[in-house]
Design an enzyme around this catalytic site. Structure first.
Site, PDB file in Angstrom:
ATOM      1  N   GLY A  34       0.947  -1.226   0.241  1.00 11.00           N
ATOM      2  CA  GLY A  34       0.100  -0.103   0.128  1.00 11.00           C
ATOM      3  C   GLY A  34       0.894   1.287  -0.042  1.00 11.00           C
ATOM      4  O   GLY A  34       0.129   2.441   0.053  1.00 11.00           O
ATOM      5  N   GLY A  72       1.945   2.515  -2.467  1.00 11.50           N
ATOM      6  CA  GLY A  72       1.677   3.298  -3.510  1.00 11.50           C
ATOM      7  C   GLY A  72       0.105   3.782  -3.541  1.00 11.50           C
ATOM      8  O   GLY A  72      -0.438   4.512  -4.452  1.00 11.50           O
ATOM      9  N   GLU A  87      -5.755  -3.680  -4.817  1.00 14.47           N
ATOM     10  CA  GLU A  87      -4.680  -4.891  -4.735  1.00 14.47           C
ATOM     11  C   GLU A  87      -5.412  -6.154  -4.040  1.00 14.47           C
ATOM     12  O   GLU A  87      -5.138  -7.323  -4.521  1.00 14.47           O
ATOM     13  CB  GLU A  87      -3.304  -4.482  -4.143  1.00 14.47           C
TER      14      GLU A  87
END
Length: 216
Positions: A93, A95, A101
């Site tokens: 996470g 990003g 995801e």
């Protein structure tokens, strides 16, 4: 470091079979995987992207992208991690794409995590945990996280693909990662968090100067 990420990305290509639909994660190592995938794009059916950024990169390489809702079976999901241990538990996470995801990872039959050796840890928790939060609940969620022992920091100027904000949480207790994942997610206003302890990586491909090893 880029050389190691490229090594890990190349290693993941070995798991791609003809006519597959592939789940593709988000991040710097995955970006190298997309470059490698472009070389065999004629062999695959399509990809499911875990973020708008990944979708843009895939399309730029001429790789077909389809919506997750149109997929019944997703044989493989390839993504990186901010931290990963030998059990395949991860922090993800960094990003900001953690929610999508985690969704795509849970749909996939096999989750292949690609990292360089710097991401492998014995105990999770040095890297902060990203928590996606509905904007109106930011202050409330932050207070609840403090009660759990965490130190939340608002990620200034960042909006997720889902229109939410991110709290990066330091100093959480990772003695039981699965319980931590649950305790964060039950806070009203939390959409998802970056602890991946329930959906583990099935394979962890770790690149080092000596080559690529499978941690699991």
């Amino acid at each position: 470091m880029s050389e190691l990420k490229i090594k890990a990305a190349k290693a993941a290509i070995a798991y791609i079979e003809d006519d597959m639909v592939i789940g593709v994660g988000t991040g710097s190592t995955v970006n190298f995987f997309i470059k490698e995938l472009a070389a065999i794009k004629h062999k695959i059916e399509a990809c499911v992207a875990s973020s708008k950024a990944t979708e843009a990169l895939l399309r730029a390489e001429g790789i077909p992208v389809i919506d997750l809702n149109s997929v019944q079976d997703l044989p493989i999901y390839v993504d990186g991690a901010d931290e990963v241990n030998e059990r395949g538990e991860m922090i993800k996470g960094g990003g900001g794409a953690l929610t999508r995801e985690k969704i795509v990872a849970n749909v996939a039959t096999q989750f292949i995590c690609i990292v360089d050796e710097s991401k492998v840890v014995k105990r999770l928790g040095e890297f902060p945990v990203a928590v996606e939060v509905i904007p109106m609940a930011r202050s409330f969620v932050a207070r609840q996280i403090v009660k759990l022992g965490g130190d939340p920091e608002y990620r200034e100027g960042f909006v997720t693909d889902n229109g939410n904000i991110i709290l990066d949480v330091f100093n959480l207790n990772f003695s039981t990662p699965m319980a931590l994942e649950d305790s964060l997610n039950v806070i009203p206003g939390v959409v998802e968090n970056g602890v991946f302890a329930k959906r583990l990586a099935d394979k962890v491909l770790v690149a080092s100067a000596s080559g690529v090893n499978n941690l699991k």
